[in-house]
Design an enzyme around this catalytic site. Structure first.
Site, PDB file in Angstrom:
ATOM      1  N   VAL A 119       0.853  -1.188   0.000  1.00  0.00           N
ATOM      2  CA  VAL A 119       0.000   0.000   0.000  1.00  0.00           C
ATOM      3  C   VAL A 119       0.885   1.232   0.000  1.00  0.00           C
ATOM      4  O   VAL A 119       2.100   1.162   0.218  1.00  0.00           O
ATOM      5  CB  VAL A 119      -0.951   0.014   1.218  1.00  0.00           C
ATOM      6  CG1 VAL A 119      -1.857  -1.207   1.190  1.00  0.00           C
ATOM      7  CG2 VAL A 119      -0.174   0.066   2.533  1.00  0.00           C
ATOM      8  N   LYS A 120       0.300   2.382  -0.236  1.00  0.00           N
ATOM      9  CA  LYS A 120       1.038   3.632  -0.308  1.00  0.00           C
ATOM     10  C   LYS A 120       1.756   3.917   0.999  1.00  0.00           C
ATOM     11  O   LYS A 120       1.204   3.729   2.086  1.00  0.00           O
ATOM     12  CB  LYS A 120       0.082   4.781  -0.650  1.00  0.00           C
ATOM     13  CG  LYS A 120       0.768   6.111  -0.888  1.00  0.00           C
ATOM     14  CD  LYS A 120      -0.252   7.174  -1.287  1.00  0.00           C
ATOM     15  CE  LYS A 120       0.429   8.524  -1.532  1.00  0.00           C
ATOM     16  NZ  LYS A 120      -0.564   9.562  -1.911  1.00  0.00           N
ATOM     17  N   SER A 160      12.776  -3.403  -5.592  1.00  0.00           N
ATOM     18  CA  SER A 160      13.131  -2.581  -6.742  1.00  0.00           C
ATOM     19  C   SER A 160      13.022  -3.391  -8.023  1.00  0.00           C
ATOM     20  O   SER A 160      13.310  -4.579  -8.056  1.00  0.00           O
ATOM     21  CB  SER A 160      14.559  -2.039  -6.605  1.00  0.00           C
ATOM     22  OG  SER A 160      14.895  -1.256  -7.734  1.00  0.00           O
ATOM     23  N   HIS A 175      19.562   3.102  -2.500  1.00  0.00           N
ATOM     24  CA  HIS A 175      19.439   2.615  -3.879  1.00  0.00           C
ATOM     25  C   HIS A 175      18.762   3.674  -4.743  1.00  0.00           C
ATOM     26  O   HIS A 175      19.226   3.996  -5.836  1.00  0.00           O
ATOM     27  CB  HIS A 175      18.630   1.315  -3.899  1.00  0.00           C
ATOM     28  CG  HIS A 175      18.138   0.904  -5.251  1.00  0.00           C
ATOM     29  ND1 HIS A 175      17.043   1.504  -5.863  1.00  0.00           N
ATOM     30  CD2 HIS A 175      18.563  -0.037  -6.118  1.00  0.00           C
ATOM     31  CE1 HIS A 175      16.846   0.954  -7.048  1.00  0.00           C
ATOM     32  NE2 HIS A 175      17.744   0.022  -7.223  1.00  0.00           N
ATOM     33  N   ASN A 176      17.662   4.216  -4.250  1.00  0.00           N
ATOM     34  CA  ASN A 176      16.929   5.212  -5.029  1.00  0.00           C
ATOM     35  C   ASN A 176      17.718   6.508  -5.167  1.00  0.00           C
ATOM     36  O   ASN A 176      17.639   7.182  -6.203  1.00  0.00           O
ATOM     37  CB  ASN A 176      15.566   5.484  -4.389  1.00  0.00           C
ATOM     38  CG  ASN A 176      14.586   4.351  -4.645  1.00  0.00           C
ATOM     39  OD1 ASN A 176      14.981   3.213  -4.896  1.00  0.00           O
ATOM     40  ND2 ASN A 176      13.310   4.651  -4.574  1.00  0.00           N
ATOM     41  N   GLU A 188      20.103   5.916  -7.801  1.00  0.00           N
ATOM     42  CA  GLU A 188      19.307   5.925  -9.043  1.00  0.00           C
ATOM     43  C   GLU A 188      19.089   7.361  -9.537  1.00  0.00           C
ATOM     44  O   GLU A 188      19.233   7.636 -10.736  1.00  0.00           O
ATOM     45  CB  GLU A 188      17.972   5.236  -8.777  1.00  0.00           C
ATOM     46  CG  GLU A 188      16.999   5.209  -9.928  1.00  0.00           C
ATOM     47  CD  GLU A 188      15.654   4.631  -9.507  1.00  0.00           C
ATOM     48  OE1 GLU A 188      14.625   5.271  -9.787  1.00  0.00           O
ATOM     49  OE2 GLU A 188      15.636   3.559  -8.875  1.00  0.00           O
ATOM     50  N   TYR A 189      18.761   8.265  -8.615  1.00  0.00           N
ATOM     51  CA  TYR A 189      18.606   9.671  -8.987  1.00  0.00           C
ATOM     52  C   TYR A 189      19.893  10.187  -9.626  1.00  0.00           C
ATOM     53  O   TYR A 189      19.869  10.873 -10.657  1.00  0.00           O
ATOM     54  CB  TYR A 189      18.292  10.528  -7.751  1.00  0.00           C
ATOM     55  CG  TYR A 189      16.842  10.648  -7.377  1.00  0.00           C
ATOM     56  CD1 TYR A 189      16.048   9.513  -7.189  1.00  0.00           C
ATOM     57  CD2 TYR A 189      16.264  11.897  -7.172  1.00  0.00           C
ATOM     58  CE1 TYR A 189      14.721   9.638  -6.801  1.00  0.00           C
ATOM     59  CE2 TYR A 189      14.941  12.025  -6.793  1.00  0.00           C
ATOM     60  CZ  TYR A 189      14.176  10.898  -6.606  1.00  0.00           C
ATOM     61  OH  TYR A 189      12.862  11.024  -6.239  1.00  0.00           O
ATOM     62  N   ARG A 224      16.045  18.052 -10.408  1.00  0.00           N
ATOM     63  CA  ARG A 224      14.614  17.787 -10.612  1.00  0.00           C
ATOM     64  C   ARG A 224      13.775  18.955 -10.109  1.00  0.00           C
ATOM     65  O   ARG A 224      12.764  19.315 -10.725  1.00  0.00           O
ATOM     66  CB  ARG A 224      14.204  16.490  -9.901  1.00  0.00           C
ATOM     67  CG  ARG A 224      14.825  15.247 -10.492  1.00  0.00           C
ATOM     68  CD  ARG A 224      14.082  14.002 -10.070  1.00  0.00           C
ATOM     69  NE  ARG A 224      14.789  12.795 -10.486  1.00  0.00           N
ATOM     70  CZ  ARG A 224      14.278  11.577 -10.424  1.00  0.00           C
ATOM     71  NH1 ARG A 224      13.051  11.397  -9.951  1.00  0.00           N
ATOM     72  NH2 ARG A 224      14.982  10.532 -10.809  1.00  0.00           N
TER      73      ARG A 224
END
Length: 470
Positions: free
Chosen positions: A75-76, A129, A186-187, A190-191, A288
């Site tokens: 879920v969110k 991921s 990790h994210n 990734e950015y 971003r």
């Protein structure tokens, strides 16, 4: 007593794909979604004829499970996770396991782990991921929580995870929020990866004038070398897609505003909180953000001047230099990410195995890349390696390529093309290799205006100077 191996709450695409992945590997899955219509649609279509059991309330979901009951939440992130946990509590028992498979902030996972441990319930915070495709056919899985709970779910996770050289891309990472912290970093990496690729694209597209077919060829070729990775592969594919409406390359008609869901920002915040420099990741987050100021940028472009882009004759040579520059910048970005993991492991007592983290990132996840094998070997050589760039393999790689990165940054600056992540990567490298930095002047300034004191290079102790007679 129920007969299902695991329950899954949340049937958005990720949840559906994980349920199908589990069933593919012989597990019976009970599913529940807050909206009953979605459950019925899933059962009538994608789950039809499979060992997937539909339930329409939390009590029935728990009743359908073997003991110890395993319930996975898809879920969110945020309050919805807490809400579902509260719904489960009347029906689960001590020894049961609740898994949060969403992109939750690791400190929320820490809080939930303690809250549920006080009630005898095991809680696993699990980073997943690979997107929709990974969830369906094999993601990288990053679990944290009680070791005994992980051992119970280990057969399921190892079965559904991506496989590289026969090894499942999952491992136990540590207690409490350890898994979600790894997913957050990790994210963040990734950015950084995505921004570095975008800046390289910008130099070639705006600066060298390469069109989409030419860019496809460049990135496809790069994917056969040291840059071989999922992100380079999909970048090459992106340049082949033609917009059906205009007949132009689709990438050229996509609005230049990049969105984000927050994990990169969390990584930046943790870098600041733990006092670990991660400038490439920070620059990617800020890039971003500034992209979102589209209207202001359009207005500024009409009044703020910059250099003209000059035509060049040595396009192929520049492309070769950019390949090595991108690889160099990528190394510094990963070095920053693993340095953050090291500090977090010490501060939060996670006990990370950095080689294992590199191993499980080799398949299934967004940052999977050939050079993760090199990172794994680096930590095998020296488990206490303080920075990736100090490993002999990566030391030689950056020593050979820093002129390429300097060239790329200089070229972009001369053309007025912003390369914040490339510039940050170079600055990080130069700062890290500097035996002396100008921080001595900063300490002098701090002592001058605020009596903050300073230390000396030639004697022990803390000192303060009366800088003026006044």
């Amino acid at each position: 007593m129920g007969s299902c191996d695991i329950g899954l709450i949340g049937l958005a695409v990720m949840g559906q794909n994980l349920a199908l992945n589990m069933e593919d590997h012989g597990f019976c899955v009970a599913v529940y979604n807050r909206t009953a219509a979605r459950t019925r649609e899933f059962m009538e279509k994608r789950a039809k004829g499979r060992r997937i059991v539909a339930t329409y309330n939390v009590a029935d979901l728990v009743a359908a499970l073997k003991r110890p009951r395993i319930v996975m939440l898809m879920v969110k992130a945020g309050p919805p996770v807490d809400a579902v946990i509260e719904q489960l509590l009347p029906y689960v028992e001590p020894g049961d396991i609740i898994i949060d498979g969403g992109n939750s902030f690791f400190k929320d996972t820490e809080r939930r782990a303690q809250y549920l441990a006080e009630r005898g319930i095991h809680f696993l915070g699990v980073g997943i991921s690979g997107g929709e495709e990974g969830a369906r056919h094999g993601p990288s899985i990053m679990p944290g929580g009680p070791r005994e709970a992980y051992e119970v779910v280990r057969p399921i996770f190892e079965a559904i995870a991506a496989k590289v050289d026969g090894e499942p891309c999952v491992t136990y990472l540590g207690p409490r929020g350890a898994g979600h912290f790894v997913k957050m970093v990790h994210n963040g990496i990734e950015y950084g990866d995505m921004q570095l690729i975008a800046e390289t694209y910008d130099i070639m597209h705006r600066g060298l004038g390469l069109d989409a077919p030419a860019l496809h060829q460049v990135f496809a070729r790069w994917n056969q070398g040291v840059l071989s990775s999922y992100l380079i592969e999909i970048t090459a594919d992106i340049f082949t897609k033609v917009d059906e409406v205009t007949g132009k390359p689709l990438v050229d008609v996509i609005l230049d505003v990049a969105e984000q869901k927050g994990t990169g920002l969390w990584t930046t915040e943790q870098g600041l909180e733990l006092k670990v420099p991660i400038p490439t990741i920070n620059a990617a987050v800020e890039a971003r953000i500034i992209s979102m100021y589209k209207e202001e940028r359009v207005q500024a472009s009409k009044v703020l001047e910059g250099p003209e882009i000059q035509q060049v004759d040595d396009t192929e040579e520049i492309i070769q230099q950019l390949e090595q520059a991108l690889y160099m910048a990528k190394i510094t970005s990963y070095a920053q990410g693993f340095a953050l993991l090291r500090k977090a492991s010490d501060v939060y007592e996670y006990g990370y195995d950095y080689g294992e983290i590199a191993r499980i990132w080799r398949g299934g996840c967004i940052i999977r890349a050939r050079f993760l094998d090199d990172i794994r070997r680096a930590f095998a050589r020296r488990p206490d390696l303080p920075n990736l760039m100090l490993d002999p393999f990566f030391r030689d790689a950056v020593n050979q390529r820093h002129p390429n990165l300097r060239f790329a940054v200089r070229l972009a600056a001369g053309w007025g093309i912003p390369v914040p992540a490339m510039g940050a990567s170079l600055a990080y490298y130069d700062a890290y290799r500097s035996a002396r930095l100008p921080a001595n002047l900063i300490q002098a300034q701090r002592d001058y205006f605020g009596a903050h004191t300073y230390r000396r290079i030639d004697m022990e102790g803390v000192f303060h100077t009366q800088w003026t007679e006044d």
